[in-house]
Design an enzyme around this catalytic site. Structure first.
Site, PDB file in Angstrom:
ATOM      1  N   HIS A  45      -2.262 -21.276  -0.575  1.00 39.29           N
ATOM      2  CA  HIS A  45      -0.828 -20.747  -0.137  1.00 39.29           C
ATOM      3  C   HIS A  45      -0.349 -20.626  -1.555  1.00 39.29           C
ATOM      4  O   HIS A  45       0.542 -19.764  -1.957  1.00 39.29           O
ATOM      5  CB  HIS A  45      -0.125 -21.473   0.678  1.00 39.29           C
ATOM      6  CG  HIS A  45      -0.384 -21.187   2.057  1.00 39.29           C
ATOM      7  ND1 HIS A  45      -1.655 -21.737   2.624  1.00 39.29           N
ATOM      8  CD2 HIS A  45      -0.011 -20.682   3.183  1.00 39.29           C
ATOM      9  CE1 HIS A  45      -1.633 -21.274   3.784  1.00 39.29           C
ATOM     10  NE2 HIS A  45      -0.887 -20.598   4.266  1.00 39.29           N
ATOM     11  N   ARG A  51      -8.741 -19.646  -2.731  1.00 38.74           N
ATOM     12  CA  ARG A  51      -7.841 -19.617  -1.671  1.00 38.74           C
ATOM     13  C   ARG A  51      -6.755 -20.878  -1.511  1.00 38.74           C
ATOM     14  O   ARG A  51      -6.966 -21.812  -1.230  1.00 38.74           O
ATOM     15  CB  ARG A  51      -8.543 -19.754  -0.405  1.00 38.74           C
ATOM     16  CG  ARG A  51      -7.739 -19.236   1.061  1.00 38.74           C
ATOM     17  CD  ARG A  51      -8.372 -19.208   2.286  1.00 38.74           C
ATOM     18  NE  ARG A  51      -7.814 -18.706   3.290  1.00 38.74           N
ATOM     19  CZ  ARG A  51      -6.473 -19.294   3.685  1.00 38.74           C
ATOM     20  NH1 ARG A  51      -6.177 -20.434   3.321  1.00 38.74           N
ATOM     21  NH2 ARG A  51      -5.845 -18.743   4.649  1.00 38.74           N
ATOM     22  N   LEU A  67      11.231   1.122   7.104  1.00 37.04           N
ATOM     23  CA  LEU A  67      10.640   1.394   5.711  1.00 37.04           C
ATOM     24  C   LEU A  67      11.333   2.777   5.364  1.00 37.04           C
ATOM     25  O   LEU A  67      11.618   3.631   5.964  1.00 37.04           O
ATOM     26  CB  LEU A  67       9.059   1.905   6.047  1.00 37.04           C
ATOM     27  CG  LEU A  67       8.234   2.180   4.887  1.00 37.04           C
ATOM     28  CD1 LEU A  67       8.045   1.059   3.920  1.00 37.04           C
ATOM     29  CD2 LEU A  67       6.916   2.934   5.106  1.00 37.04           C
ATOM     30  N   ARG A  91       7.965   4.293  -4.545  1.00 27.96           N
ATOM     31  CA  ARG A  91       8.191   3.462  -3.439  1.00 27.96           C
ATOM     32  C   ARG A  91       7.156   2.492  -3.562  1.00 27.96           C
ATOM     33  O   ARG A  91       7.613   1.041  -3.346  1.00 27.96           O
ATOM     34  CB  ARG A  91       7.761   4.300  -2.151  1.00 27.96           C
ATOM     35  CG  ARG A  91       8.108   3.226  -1.144  1.00 27.96           C
ATOM     36  CD  ARG A  91       7.983   3.923   0.435  1.00 27.96           C
ATOM     37  NE  ARG A  91       6.655   4.644   0.729  1.00 27.96           N
ATOM     38  CZ  ARG A  91       6.283   5.180   1.817  1.00 27.96           C
ATOM     39  NH1 ARG A  91       7.173   5.472   2.739  1.00 27.96           N
ATOM     40  NH2 ARG A  91       5.377   6.048   1.971  1.00 27.96           N
ATOM     41  N   LYS A 113       6.424  -1.899   2.076  1.00 28.34           N
ATOM     42  CA  LYS A 113       5.210  -1.177   2.595  1.00 28.34           C
ATOM     43  C   LYS A 113       3.983  -2.358   2.376  1.00 28.34           C
ATOM     44  O   LYS A 113       3.131  -1.727   1.629  1.00 28.34           O
ATOM     45  CB  LYS A 113       5.084   0.137   2.019  1.00 28.34           C
ATOM     46  CG  LYS A 113       4.057   1.164   2.994  1.00 28.34           C
ATOM     47  CD  LYS A 113       4.096   2.379   2.415  1.00 28.34           C
ATOM     48  CE  LYS A 113       3.424   3.300   3.218  1.00 28.34           C
ATOM     49  NZ  LYS A 113       3.593   3.478   4.470  1.00 28.34           N
ATOM     50  N   GLU A 133      12.154   2.423  14.301  1.00 25.83           N
ATOM     51  CA  GLU A 133      11.414   3.382  13.822  1.00 25.83           C
ATOM     52  C   GLU A 133      10.108   3.459  14.743  1.00 25.83           C
ATOM     53  O   GLU A 133       9.884   2.512  15.541  1.00 25.83           O
ATOM     54  CB  GLU A 133      11.248   3.141  12.351  1.00 25.83           C
ATOM     55  CG  GLU A 133      10.419   1.867  11.999  1.00 25.83           C
ATOM     56  CD  GLU A 133      10.575   1.718  10.383  1.00 25.83           C
ATOM     57  OE1 GLU A 133      10.533   2.545   9.606  1.00 25.83           O
ATOM     58  OE2 GLU A 133      10.157   0.345  10.035  1.00 25.83           O
ATOM     59  N   TYR A 135       0.710  -1.225  -0.076  1.00 24.43           N
ATOM     60  CA  TYR A 135      -0.094   0.053  -0.169  1.00 24.43           C
ATOM     61  C   TYR A 135       0.775   1.247  -0.071  1.00 24.43           C
ATOM     62  O   TYR A 135       1.947   1.260   0.095  1.00 24.43           O
ATOM     63  CB  TYR A 135      -0.847   0.031   1.155  1.00 24.43           C
ATOM     64  CG  TYR A 135      -0.193   0.317   2.680  1.00 24.43           C
ATOM     65  CD1 TYR A 135      -0.508   1.419   3.041  1.00 24.43           C
ATOM     66  CD2 TYR A 135       0.302  -0.513   3.285  1.00 24.43           C
ATOM     67  CE1 TYR A 135       0.211   2.055   4.244  1.00 24.43           C
ATOM     68  CE2 TYR A 135       0.882  -0.238   4.538  1.00 24.43           C
ATOM     69  CZ  TYR A 135       0.882   1.132   4.891  1.00 24.43           C
ATOM     70  OH  TYR A 135       1.538   1.494   6.183  1.00 24.43           O
TER      71      TYR A 135
END
Length: 280
Positions: free
Chosen positions: A102, A100, A203, A52, A147, A179, A33
């Site tokens: 893995h 669904r 990040l 990013r 992120k 952080e 995101y």
């Protein structure tokens, strides 16, 4: 009032429920995101945010739904449809929807969404008086440079901070300050800035990078290295950076005052310079 929503090439509002139950972002947190700020309907540092996002998608091998040009066009259209002038845009790209499992196909169609949201940014009083924080163990996964939407550890740390009556949680692992739960952290000692170097533990913050650039332009030394937790209470100043907070002084850590408990001169300089840079 619902917010404007972009979803897979079309515009709607957040009233419409658009995400499939087997989307991998929902099922596995298989997504990245981005959040960018806008002022007077003008996106701030949008190129940095796109790059990013692009790095995150490449790191976990999700197909890129936009070029930089098409991302900019989407953002401009989204903001043109938005009913308010200032706020944030949340962007998320998942690997897509499928049975669904893995295991996943190498050629999935990504789910791409973005929506605008009104946001109350810190006022001048908040910028002057700063925030209080606590420290807490860093329980996140080992690719914090991506992120990812896997934010459970961050959310638990933020809740811990909220229950303590403070604004942020500073994450510590192996005796080093990493952080904040939703910010980058900086210390000021003897006229120089110390902040964790870019690696898998933090990040790469857009505001972080701009703050470092402004410091270097002002001939302030920046040491990118792990800050030991024992150094936390031997600082003259501290501040955090994030898209929503900008450059924000930290005046108290774990109930102990930082420096004289007031915004320091280096933080003040960077804060004012950054506020100017956002409006250029």
């Amino acid at each position: 009032m619902p917010d404007v929503l972009y979803f897979n090439g079309r515009f709607t509002t957040t009233e419409e429920r658009v995400l499939g139950v087997e989307d991998r972002g929902f099922q596995f947190g298989d997504a990245v995101y981005e959040v960018f700020k806008f002022l007077s309907r003008r996106p701030v540092f949008i190129g940095d945010h796109f790059r990013r996002l692009q790095r995150g998608l490449q790191a976990i091998e999700i197909s890129e739904p936009w070029t930089e040009e098409s991302f900019g066009a989407m953002a401009r259209e989204l903001l043109a449809r938005t009913a308010f002038d200032d706020g944030i845009v949340y962007v998320q790209v998942t690997r897509g929807e499928g049975e669904r499992s893995h295991f996943y196909s190498d050629h999935m169609q990504p789910t791409a969404l973005a929506y605008s949201r009104k946001f109350r940014f810190p006022d001048e009083t908040k910028k002057e008086h700063g925030i209080r924080v606590i420290t807490t163990p860093d329980l996140r996964w080992r690719h914090c440079d991506v992120k990812s939407v896997n934010l459970l550890a961050n959310a638990l740390a933020k809740k811990k901070a909220q229950r303590a009556g403070v604004d942020e949680a500073i994450l510590i692992a192996d005796g080093s300050v990493r952080e904040g739960a939703s910010s980058n952290f900086f210390a000021v000692r003897d006229g120089r800035i110390i902040t964790h170097q870019l690696d898998e533990h933090i990040l790469p913050g857009v505001v972080r990078d701009h703050a470092i650039g402004l410091a270097l332009d002002a001939k302030i030394r920046v040491d990118e290295r792990p800050l030991r937790d024992t150094e936390l209470f031997d600082m003259q100043e501290a501040f955090i950076t994030s898209t929503s907070m900008g450059v924000m002084p930290v005046t108290e850590i774990d109930g102990r005052r930082v420096g004289n408990g007031r915004r320091g001169p280096i933080t003040t300089l960077l804060q004012r310079q950054f506020d100017e840079a956002e409006t250029k």
